[in-house]
Scaffold this active site. Structure first.
Site, PDB file in Angstrom:
ATOM      1  N   GLY A   1       1.704  12.317   1.700  1.00 36.50           N
ATOM      2  CA  GLY A   1       1.772  12.691   0.295  1.00 36.50           C
ATOM      3  C   GLY A   1       3.109  12.570  -0.393  1.00 36.50           C
TER       4      GLY A   1
ATOM      5  CD1 TRP B   1       6.318   7.285  -0.234  1.00 39.14           C
ATOM      6  CD2 TRP B   1       5.463   5.396  -1.034  1.00 39.14           C
ATOM      7  NE1 TRP B   1       7.007   6.255   0.320  1.00 39.14           N
ATOM      8  CE2 TRP B   1       6.505   5.080  -0.141  1.00 39.14           C
ATOM      9  CE3 TRP B   1       4.764   4.368  -1.648  1.00 39.14           C
ATOM     10  CZ2 TRP B   1       6.885   3.772   0.130  1.00 39.14           C
ATOM     11  CZ3 TRP B   1       5.145   3.061  -1.368  1.00 39.14           C
ATOM     12  CH2 TRP B   1       6.194   2.769  -0.491  1.00 39.14           C
TER      13      TRP B   1
ATOM     14  CG  ASP C   1       4.406   3.891   2.978  1.00 35.83           C
ATOM     15  OD1 ASP C   1       4.985   2.875   3.400  1.00 35.83           O
ATOM     16  OD2 ASP C   1       4.749   5.044   3.302  1.00 35.83           O
TER      17      ASP C   1
ATOM     18  CE  LYS D   1       4.082   1.015   6.040  1.00 37.58           C
ATOM     19  NZ  LYS D   1       4.193   2.370   6.569  1.00 37.58           N
TER      20      LYS D   1
END
Length: 191
Positions: A51, A53, A111, A151
């Protein structure tokens, strides 16, 4: 007493500052350098657990913005009116269905990380598969002029992924934030 290899400077700093994970410093660095998230934006956070981000994005978008997190696990402690969570396996998510649930976004963050095996080529292939799905979602849900951050693990196939992104984004950059752990193969591709 043996030192915990996961407790580095960034992990300690995240805990001290009340962030949910050390990964926040990767996004913060990227945002500071490239101005990714703005007040009032609608942000889609793919692979949002634990959490940090989403937490950072909520701070940036303010009360007039919205953050939608998608993951298999729901982040704890993000009970604010402008945060919405969708429980889903990204690889099995129907993009059109997600679009009907989310609408259009100004920023799509990914991510996402695969369950690693320790076999570099297999882990890189799984990471790239997640990146490809995130890109598919971004291309469907991003507003014109929107931003995509993804990513992936370094591999020879990253060049093809960047080329594919460059067909859809005016500028594509590959960046390795300072908070990426030494020995990690993570890089972030920004479009």
């Amino acid at each position: 007493m043996k030192k915990n290899k996961w407790q580095d400077h960034y992990a300690r700093q995240a805990k001290e500052k009340g962030w949910l994970a050390r990964s926040v410093f990767k996004l913060e660095e990227l945002d500071t350098k490239y101005h990714l998230i703005r007040k009032g934006n609608r942000v889609l956070d793919l692979g949002c657990y634990p959490g940090s981000w989403s937490q950072y994005s909520l701070k940036k978008v303010g009360s007039g913005g919205e953050v939608i997190g998608v993951d298999l696990n729901q982040p704890e402690s993000l009970a604010t009116p402008n945060f919405r969570f969708i429980k889903a396996d990204i690889l099995r998510t129907d993009v059109q269905r997600l679009e009907s649930q989310v609408g259009m976004a100004d920023v799509v963050l990914s991510d996402l990380a695969p369950r690693t095996t320790g076999i570099k080529s297999a882990d890189a292939a799984r990471s790239l598969e997640l990146g490809q799905k995130a890109l598919e979602i971004a291309l469907c849900l991003l507003k014109a002029g929107g931003t995509f951050v993804c990513k992936v693990f370094e591999s020879q196939e990253i060049g093809d992924f960047r080329t594919k992104m460059s067909r859809h984004f005016g500028v594509v950059r590959a960046v390795r934030p300072k908070a990426v752990r030494k020995g990690s193969r993570e890089i972030y591709i920004i479009g």
